[in-house]
Design a protein around this motif. Structure first.
Motif, PDB file in Angstrom:
ATOM      1  N   ALA A  77      36.033  28.213  94.740  1.00  0.00           N
ATOM      2  CA  ALA A  77      36.526  29.482  95.292  1.00  0.00           C
ATOM      3  C   ALA A  77      37.876  29.305  95.985  1.00  0.00           C
ATOM      4  CB  ALA A  77      35.504  30.083  96.254  1.00  0.00           C
ATOM      5  N   VAL A  78      38.008  28.286  96.825  1.00  0.00           N
ATOM      6  CA  VAL A  78      39.278  28.091  97.533  1.00  0.00           C
ATOM      7  C   VAL A  78      40.374  27.640  96.580  1.00  0.00           C
ATOM      8  CG1 VAL A  78      38.248  27.683  99.793  1.00  0.00           C
ATOM      9  CG2 VAL A  78      38.661  25.759  98.289  1.00  0.00           C
ATOM     10  N   PHE A  79      40.010  26.865  95.559  1.00  0.00           N
ATOM     11  CA  PHE A  79      40.973  26.408  94.567  1.00  0.00           C
ATOM     12  C   PHE A  79      41.618  27.599  93.858  1.00  0.00           C
ATOM     13  CE2 PHE A  79      42.177  24.909  90.346  1.00  0.00           C
ATOM     14  CZ  PHE A  79      42.740  23.666  90.577  1.00  0.00           C
ATOM     15  N   TYR A  80      40.776  28.489  93.332  1.00  0.00           N
ATOM     16  CA  TYR A  80      41.313  29.624  92.577  1.00  0.00           C
ATOM     17  C   TYR A  80      41.932  30.691  93.480  1.00  0.00           C
ATOM     18  CZ  TYR A  80      39.558  27.417  88.430  1.00  0.00           C
ATOM     19  OH  TYR A  80      39.350  26.510  87.419  1.00  0.00           O
ATOM     20  N   GLU A  81      41.497  30.757  94.722  1.00  0.00           N
ATOM     21  CA  GLU A  81      42.153  31.657  95.680  1.00  0.00           C
ATOM     22  C   GLU A  81      43.575  31.148  95.951  1.00  0.00           C
ATOM     23  OE1 GLU A  81      43.104  34.736  98.188  1.00  0.00           O
ATOM     24  OE2 GLU A  81      41.480  34.580  96.737  1.00  0.00           O
ATOM     25  N   ALA A  82      43.732  29.843  96.067  1.00  0.00           N
ATOM     26  CA  ALA A  82      45.066  29.264  96.253  1.00  0.00           C
ATOM     27  C   ALA A  82      45.953  29.565  95.048  1.00  0.00           C
ATOM     28  CB  ALA A  82      44.963  27.755  96.478  1.00  0.00           C
ATOM     29  N   VAL A  83      45.402  29.454  93.849  1.00  0.00           N
ATOM     30  CA  VAL A  83      46.173  29.774  92.640  1.00  0.00           C
ATOM     31  C   VAL A  83      46.640  31.223  92.689  1.00  0.00           C
ATOM     32  CG1 VAL A  83      46.082  30.032  90.120  1.00  0.00           C
ATOM     33  CG2 VAL A  83      45.051  28.023  91.209  1.00  0.00           C
ATOM     34  N   ARG A  84      45.740  32.150  93.039  1.00  0.00           N
ATOM     35  CA  ARG A  84      46.112  33.577  93.105  1.00  0.00           C
ATOM     36  C   ARG A  84      47.195  33.827  94.155  1.00  0.00           C
ATOM     37  NH1 ARG A  84      40.680  33.984  92.014  1.00  0.00           N
ATOM     38  NH2 ARG A  84      40.067  34.023  94.200  1.00  0.00           N
ATOM     39  N   LYS A  98      40.037  20.140  87.672  1.00  0.00           N
ATOM     40  CA  LYS A  98      38.903  21.054  87.731  1.00  0.00           C
ATOM     41  C   LYS A  98      38.206  20.837  89.070  1.00  0.00           C
ATOM     42  CE  LYS A  98      34.902  22.564  84.985  1.00  0.00           C
ATOM     43  NZ  LYS A  98      34.285  23.247  86.054  1.00  0.00           N
ATOM     44  N   PRO A  99      38.160  21.874  89.910  1.00  0.00           N
ATOM     45  CA  PRO A  99      37.545  21.698  91.229  1.00  0.00           C
ATOM     46  C   PRO A  99      36.021  21.601  91.136  1.00  0.00           C
ATOM     47  CG  PRO A  99      38.100  23.986  90.893  1.00  0.00           C
ATOM     48  CD  PRO A  99      38.640  23.233  89.716  1.00  0.00           C
ATOM     49  N   SER A 100      35.436  20.986  92.144  1.00  0.00           N
ATOM     50  CA  SER A 100      33.976  20.949  92.228  1.00  0.00           C
ATOM     51  C   SER A 100      33.475  22.358  92.547  1.00  0.00           C
ATOM     52  CB  SER A 100      33.530  19.993  93.333  1.00  0.00           C
ATOM     53  OG  SER A 100      33.950  20.489  94.592  1.00  0.00           O
ATOM     54  N   GLN A 101      32.186  22.581  92.371  1.00  0.00           N
ATOM     55  CA  GLN A 101      31.622  23.899  92.679  1.00  0.00           C
ATOM     56  C   GLN A 101      31.862  24.269  94.129  1.00  0.00           C
ATOM     57  OE1 GLN A 101      27.521  23.665  91.418  1.00  0.00           O
ATOM     58  NE2 GLN A 101      28.004  24.622  89.453  1.00  0.00           N
ATOM     59  N   ALA A 102      31.822  23.287  95.021  1.00  0.00           N
ATOM     60  CA  ALA A 102      32.030  23.542  96.446  1.00  0.00           C
ATOM     61  C   ALA A 102      33.455  24.012  96.739  1.00  0.00           C
ATOM     62  CB  ALA A 102      31.724  22.286  97.264  1.00  0.00           C
ATOM     63  N   ASN A 103      34.413  23.578  95.926  1.00  0.00           N
ATOM     64  CA  ASN A 103      35.821  23.914  96.166  1.00  0.00           C
ATOM     65  C   ASN A 103      36.384  24.954  95.205  1.00  0.00           C
ATOM     66  OD1 ASN A 103      36.114  22.093  98.324  1.00  0.00           O
ATOM     67  ND2 ASN A 103      36.364  20.412  96.883  1.00  0.00           N
ATOM     68  N   TYR A 155      50.635  23.683  90.038  1.00  0.00           N
ATOM     69  CA  TYR A 155      50.973  23.281  91.404  1.00  0.00           C
ATOM     70  C   TYR A 155      49.704  22.954  92.194  1.00  0.00           C
ATOM     71  CZ  TYR A 155      52.491  23.535  96.229  1.00  0.00           C
ATOM     72  OH  TYR A 155      52.706  23.241  97.550  1.00  0.00           O
ATOM     73  N   VAL A 156      48.720  23.834  92.152  1.00  0.00           N
ATOM     74  CA  VAL A 156      47.481  23.621  92.901  1.00  0.00           C
ATOM     75  C   VAL A 156      46.752  22.384  92.373  1.00  0.00           C
ATOM     76  CG1 VAL A 156      45.219  24.597  93.481  1.00  0.00           C
ATOM     77  CG2 VAL A 156      47.258  26.036  93.589  1.00  0.00           C
ATOM     78  N   ARG A 157      46.744  22.188  91.072  1.00  0.00           N
ATOM     79  CA  ARG A 157      46.123  20.987  90.509  1.00  0.00           C
ATOM     80  C   ARG A 157      46.788  19.726  91.043  1.00  0.00           C
ATOM     81  NH1 ARG A 157      45.554  22.651  84.107  1.00  0.00           N
ATOM     82  NH2 ARG A 157      43.535  23.705  84.298  1.00  0.00           N
ATOM     83  N   LYS A 158      48.113  19.745  91.101  1.00  0.00           N
ATOM     84  CA  LYS A 158      48.853  18.576  91.576  1.00  0.00           C
ATOM     85  C   LYS A 158      48.548  18.306  93.042  1.00  0.00           C
ATOM     86  CE  LYS A 158      52.143  15.543  90.712  1.00  0.00           C
ATOM     87  NZ  LYS A 158      52.050  14.570  89.649  1.00  0.00           N
ATOM     88  N   VAL A 159      48.599  19.340  93.865  1.00  0.00           N
ATOM     89  CA  VAL A 159      48.361  19.182  95.297  1.00  0.00           C
ATOM     90  C   VAL A 159      46.910  18.765  95.566  1.00  0.00           C
ATOM     91  CG1 VAL A 159      48.258  20.424  97.498  1.00  0.00           C
ATOM     92  CG2 VAL A 159      50.215  20.740  95.987  1.00  0.00           C
ATOM     93  N   ALA A 160      45.959  19.378  94.855  1.00  0.00           N
ATOM     94  CA  ALA A 160      44.546  19.079  95.061  1.00  0.00           C
ATOM     95  C   ALA A 160      44.140  17.744  94.447  1.00  0.00           C
ATOM     96  CB  ALA A 160      43.690  20.200  94.467  1.00  0.00           C
TER      97      ALA A 160
END
Length: 89
Positions: free
Chosen positions: A43-50, A36-41, A27-32
Motif C-alpha cells: 500500500a505505501v509503495f504504490y501510494e508513493a508511486v501515485r 515488487k513490495p511485500s504485502q506489508a509494504n 524511482y520508487v523501486r530504486k529508492v525502496a
C-alpha cells in the motif's frame, strides 16, 4: 540515477500519464531497493508511486524553457545510434 528513467521535459507531444507513472515507479523501486513490495509494504509503495507521479506531472507542467520542443523519434534514433557505437550491435 536509474538508467530506465528517461527525460520527460520539453517533448512534443508532452509526456503521457503512463510515461510519468512509469518514471515514478522506477524511482520508487530504486529508492525502496525492490521491484515488487511485500504485502506489508504494498500500500505505501504504490501510494508513493501515485504521489511522485502527481508531483512529477505538476513539475513538467510548470517548467519553463526557451529551447524548442524535442521530437521523440529523433531522440530515439540518436539513442539507438549511441547504443550501436557503445555496444557495437
Amino acid at each position: 540515477m536509474c538508467r530506465n528513467i528517461r527525460p520527460l521535459n520539453n517533448f512534443e507531444p508532452p509526456a503521457t500519464k503512463d510515461e510519468v507513472t512509469a518514471a515514478a515507479l522506477q524511482y520508487v523501486r530504486k529508492v525502496a531497493g525492490t521491484t515488487k513490495p511485500s504485502q506489508a509494504n504494498e500500500a505505501v509503495f504504490y501510494e508513493a508511486v501515485r504521489e511522485i507521479a502527481h508531483l512529477t506531472q505538476h513539475l513538467l507542467e510548470d517548467l519553463v524553457t526557451t529551447a524548442p520542443p524535442k521530437d521523440r523519434e529523433v531522440e530515439a534514433a540518436r539513442a539507438k545510434a549511441r547504443a550501436q557505437l557503445r555496444y557495437g550491435t
